[in-house]
Enzyme design. Structure first.
Site, PDB file in Angstrom:
ATOM      1  N   TYR A   1       0.840  -1.203   0.000  1.00  0.00           N
ATOM      2  CA  TYR A   1       0.000   0.000   0.000  1.00  0.00           C
ATOM      3  C   TYR A   1       0.870   1.247   0.000  1.00  0.00           C
ATOM      4  O   TYR A   1       0.586   2.210  -0.708  1.00  0.00           O
ATOM      5  CB  TYR A   1      -0.925   0.009   1.224  1.00  0.00           C
ATOM      6  CG  TYR A   1      -2.096  -0.916   1.095  1.00  0.00           C
ATOM      7  CD1 TYR A   1      -3.235  -0.523   0.407  1.00  0.00           C
ATOM      8  CD2 TYR A   1      -2.077  -2.180   1.661  1.00  0.00           C
ATOM      9  CE1 TYR A   1      -4.321  -1.372   0.289  1.00  0.00           C
ATOM     10  CE2 TYR A   1      -3.153  -3.035   1.552  1.00  0.00           C
ATOM     11  CZ  TYR A   1      -4.275  -2.628   0.856  1.00  0.00           C
ATOM     12  OH  TYR A   1      -5.345  -3.466   0.724  1.00  0.00           O
TER      13      TYR A   1
ATOM     14  N   ASN B   1     -13.031  -1.332  -4.825  1.00  0.00           N
ATOM     15  CA  ASN B   1     -12.854  -1.721  -6.221  1.00  0.00           C
ATOM     16  C   ASN B   1     -13.970  -2.672  -6.658  1.00  0.00           C
ATOM     17  O   ASN B   1     -14.088  -3.763  -6.114  1.00  0.00           O
ATOM     18  CB  ASN B   1     -11.481  -2.390  -6.378  1.00  0.00           C
ATOM     19  CG  ASN B   1     -11.287  -3.050  -7.717  1.00  0.00           C
ATOM     20  OD1 ASN B   1     -11.942  -2.721  -8.700  1.00  0.00           O
ATOM     21  ND2 ASN B   1     -10.363  -3.993  -7.774  1.00  0.00           N
TER      22      ASN B   1
ATOM     23  N   CYS C   1      -6.672  -5.416  -7.292  1.00  0.00           N
ATOM     24  CA  CYS C   1      -6.477  -5.004  -5.902  1.00  0.00           C
ATOM     25  C   CYS C   1      -5.882  -6.136  -5.061  1.00  0.00           C
ATOM     26  O   CYS C   1      -5.265  -5.876  -4.029  1.00  0.00           O
ATOM     27  CB  CYS C   1      -7.784  -4.502  -5.308  1.00  0.00           C
ATOM     28  SG  CYS C   1      -9.135  -5.683  -5.367  1.00  0.00           S
ATOM     29  N   HIS C   2      -6.028  -7.380  -5.516  1.00  0.00           N
ATOM     30  CA  HIS C   2      -5.459  -8.514  -4.768  1.00  0.00           C
ATOM     31  C   HIS C   2      -3.935  -8.476  -4.760  1.00  0.00           C
ATOM     32  O   HIS C   2      -3.310  -9.124  -3.928  1.00  0.00           O
ATOM     33  CB  HIS C   2      -5.951  -9.846  -5.350  1.00  0.00           C
ATOM     34  CG  HIS C   2      -5.584 -10.068  -6.778  1.00  0.00           C
ATOM     35  ND1 HIS C   2      -6.291  -9.512  -7.823  1.00  0.00           N
ATOM     36  CD2 HIS C   2      -4.578 -10.788  -7.335  1.00  0.00           C
ATOM     37  CE1 HIS C   2      -5.735  -9.883  -8.972  1.00  0.00           C
ATOM     38  NE2 HIS C   2      -4.700 -10.663  -8.693  1.00  0.00           N
TER      39      HIS C   2
ATOM     40  N   GLU D   1      -1.128 -16.545  -9.867  1.00  0.00           N
ATOM     41  CA  GLU D   1      -0.307 -15.654 -10.681  1.00  0.00           C
ATOM     42  C   GLU D   1       1.188 -15.850 -10.423  1.00  0.00           C
ATOM     43  O   GLU D   1       2.013 -15.203 -11.055  1.00  0.00           O
ATOM     44  CB  GLU D   1      -0.690 -14.196 -10.402  1.00  0.00           C
ATOM     45  CG  GLU D   1      -2.098 -13.874 -10.856  1.00  0.00           C
ATOM     46  CD  GLU D   1      -2.470 -12.408 -10.647  1.00  0.00           C
ATOM     47  OE1 GLU D   1      -1.624 -11.613 -10.178  1.00  0.00           O
ATOM     48  OE2 GLU D   1      -3.624 -12.068 -10.968  1.00  0.00           O
TER      49      GLU D   1
END
Length: 159
Positions: free
Chosen positions: A92, A115, A123-124, A150
């Site tokens: 963040y 979001n 946002c993850h 990912e």
């Protein structure tokens, strides 16, 4: 606005949108009586296809038309999230520094939490400065699954 649904590894996905773009994507824990629409607006149909490719491991970027509703500040945060590449994470604090005002960290975190475009506006990929998972509207287990999918985290712990 049209809603459509499909089953994913993380639960039932709901996509909402029209010809102007996809306005919301979320994962819901309960079954719904809603049936997938027979005729989908182009952006919604593309979203379904591209998300299915993402879950199959065949897609890393999305290119369908999006149209999320939010304040100008939220829109600015969501655009910044789009610059966090697949397979990476950002804290963040680093996100707020990229945006030019690290004092806005709480406001950025709040906008991140609002979001409406789950996965597509990633946002993850935003984590704590110490590398920990932090809040995720879909649940921390989904955030962990997405990051592992990912290749961002291979040895993550929820607690």
């Amino acid at each position: 606005m049209i809603n459509t649904y499909f089953q994913s590894p993380l639960g039932l996905v709901r996509i909402t949108g029209d010809d102007n773009g996809v306005s919301a994507i979320s994962c819901i824990d309960v079954t719904t009586d809603g049936q997938p629409a027979e005729i989908l607006p182009g952006p919604v149909e593309q979203a379904v296809l591209q998300l299915q490719e993402y879950f199959a491991g065949d897609r890393k970027m999305f290119d369908f038309l999006i149209n999320p509703a939010g304040t100008p500040f939220q829109q600015n945060v969501w655009r910044a999230l789009l610059d966090v590449p697949f397979g990476t994470t950002l804290s963040y604090l680093a996100l707020t520094r990229r945006m030019g005002d690290e004092k806005s960290i709480r406001a950025v975190a709040a906008a991140n939490g609002k979001n409406p475009l789950w996965i597509v506006v990633p946002c993850h990929r935003i984590i704590g400065s110490d590398g920990s998972l932090t809040g995720y509207a879909g649940g921390l287990w989904r955030k962990q699954w997405l990051l592992e999918h990912e290749g961002s985290f291979r040895q993550m712990r929820l607690f």
